[in-house]
Design a protein around this motif. Sequence first.
Motif, PDB file in Angstrom:
ATOM      1  N   HIS A  33       1.281  -1.413  -0.108  1.00  0.00           N
ATOM      2  CA  HIS A  33      -0.392   0.141   0.044  1.00  0.00           C
ATOM      3  C   HIS A  33       1.038   0.879  -0.025  1.00  0.00           C
ATOM      4  N   ALA A  34       1.740   1.489   0.385  1.00  0.00           N
ATOM      5  CA  ALA A  34       3.015   2.140   0.757  1.00  0.00           C
ATOM      6  C   ALA A  34       3.495   2.477  -0.661  1.00  0.00           C
ATOM      7  N   ARG A  35       3.827   1.533  -1.525  1.00  0.00           N
ATOM      8  CA  ARG A  35       4.304   1.660  -2.439  1.00  0.00           C
ATOM      9  C   ARG A  35       3.353   1.977  -3.718  1.00  0.00           C
ATOM     10  N   THR A  36       2.303   2.113  -3.386  1.00  0.00           N
ATOM     11  CA  THR A  36       1.408   2.820  -4.008  1.00  0.00           C
ATOM     12  C   THR A  36       0.908   3.875  -4.143  1.00  0.00           C
ATOM     13  N   ALA A  37       1.132   4.726  -2.795  1.00  0.00           N
ATOM     14  CA  ALA A  37       0.872   5.621  -2.479  1.00  0.00           C
ATOM     15  C   ALA A  37       2.145   6.529  -3.184  1.00  0.00           C
ATOM     16  N   LEU A  38       3.474   6.282  -2.858  1.00  0.00           N
ATOM     17  CA  LEU A  38       4.625   6.556  -2.865  1.00  0.00           C
ATOM     18  C   LEU A  38       4.229   6.361  -4.854  1.00  0.00           C
ATOM     19  N   GLU A  39       3.921   5.394  -5.613  1.00  0.00           N
ATOM     20  CA  GLU A  39       3.334   5.901  -6.923  1.00  0.00           C
ATOM     21  C   GLU A  39       2.983   7.134  -7.800  1.00  0.00           C
ATOM     22  N   ARG A  40       1.532   7.040  -6.892  1.00  0.00           N
ATOM     23  CA  ARG A  40       0.509   8.166  -6.967  1.00  0.00           C
ATOM     24  C   ARG A  40       1.357   9.665  -7.515  1.00  0.00           C
ATOM     25  N   MET A  41       2.438   9.457  -6.276  1.00  0.00           N
ATOM     26  CA  MET A  41       3.294  10.403  -5.505  1.00  0.00           C
ATOM     27  C   MET A  41       4.002  11.143  -7.216  1.00  0.00           C
ATOM     28  N   LEU A  42       4.877   9.869  -7.725  1.00  0.00           N
ATOM     29  CA  LEU A  42       6.092  10.041  -8.870  1.00  0.00           C
ATOM     30  C   LEU A  42       4.842  10.590 -10.180  1.00  0.00           C
TER      31      LEU A  42
END
Length: 434
Positions: A421-430
């Motif tokens: 889930h954390a990676r999902t939020a970071l990918e949205r940021m990218l």
Amino acid sequence: MSSVNTAIQLITREQAEQGATAKGSTCSPALAKGPWDYDLAEALAGIPAYGPGASSADVAPAATPRQGQLPEEYKLASDAELGERILAAKAALGDRAVILGHFYQRDEVIQYADFVGDSFQLANAALTRPDAEAIVFCGVHFMAETADILSAPEQAVILPNLAAGCSMADMADADSVAECWEQLEEIFGTEPDAEGRVPVLPVTYMNSSAALKAFCGEHGGIVCTSSNARTVLEWAFQRAQRVLFFPDQHLGRNTAKALGVPLEQMPMWNPRRELGGNDAQALLDSRVILWHGFCSVHKRFNVGQIEKARKDFPGVQVIVHPECPMEVVDAADSAGSTDFIKKAIAAATEPTTFAIGTEINMVNRLAAEYPQHTIFCLDPVICPCSTMYRIHPGYLAWVLEELVAGRVVNRITVAESVQDHARTALERMLAARP
């Protein structure tokens, strides 16, 4: 120009010898001691603390990681000996290890870094070394967590001193945010409006735990940095009627204000009070709900310091970090991330006087890197980031020599369930590029 650590040592010595007549000041003479003294004090007291420096008055949660005792040989070694051991270990490890150094790290550590930058720049820098078996992150805990999320599973992320945390990141914990979220859903409901916007969307600053990044990923939210906070808020407003922004109230307030959100539509959520200290109507009228968190380094800056800088140096350019209070950002000439500050100074073609509102180690380093300019910190008291200062060359030498011996110590590992889930939020940021 001497390093911040050297200045603190000299000031402390002068204060001891001359008392009130000593030149210069530091917020705590304990900064002159080795960080292992704080490790021992915490072990004896059984209570974690952030240590001397800007966050010394902040209360560390009981679950704050603590560092075990550094082997005596590293405590007793001279700076020169530690330097020789670090360089020898780096040479022995070669491409098997990469050292990342945050802008706020002390010079005595930064000199050995393969990459220097802010937290997300460094996490991305690690991705350029996919063959490295170990990523040694000379920063703080949440940064190492982010590196672990973004790196390959077989790569070990190491934090030289486990006590290098972040008081601001600790001001918003997963349980408190989840409880806040439940209360907000009771007030707002969960149904989107006619435009398809959900009632509220979570946004967390990069300076937060992996658990909070995962919370955002799971609830349709996103991560932001100080350099892309405006773009992220615009992204969030396209999808939600309002935003829950944590943990740093100042970055949230300054960014939303720049987007035209009125202050009366930015209530503060204090997790220790019912409904965060608000009534339901104030929350219903909100656009951005700000978490009661802050950076103790940037909270030290004030308008009086800016007024003095303008009086003492007519024409001075005042640049501050958006983690500073709103009044400070409003009084400055410009505000931006650590990378923004560095680029602004690099772009100056004529000798200029800069007064900078961010962590002293970075300011001191900029002054040394650009001697054609006059560069100084707005805060006249030398008070570095408490937790960043917990990393010392002794700890770096220790973790590197352990790697040479085939042992991994101080590994930071984020559970796979949290990583997803954390990676999902970071990918949205990218994907939300300025």
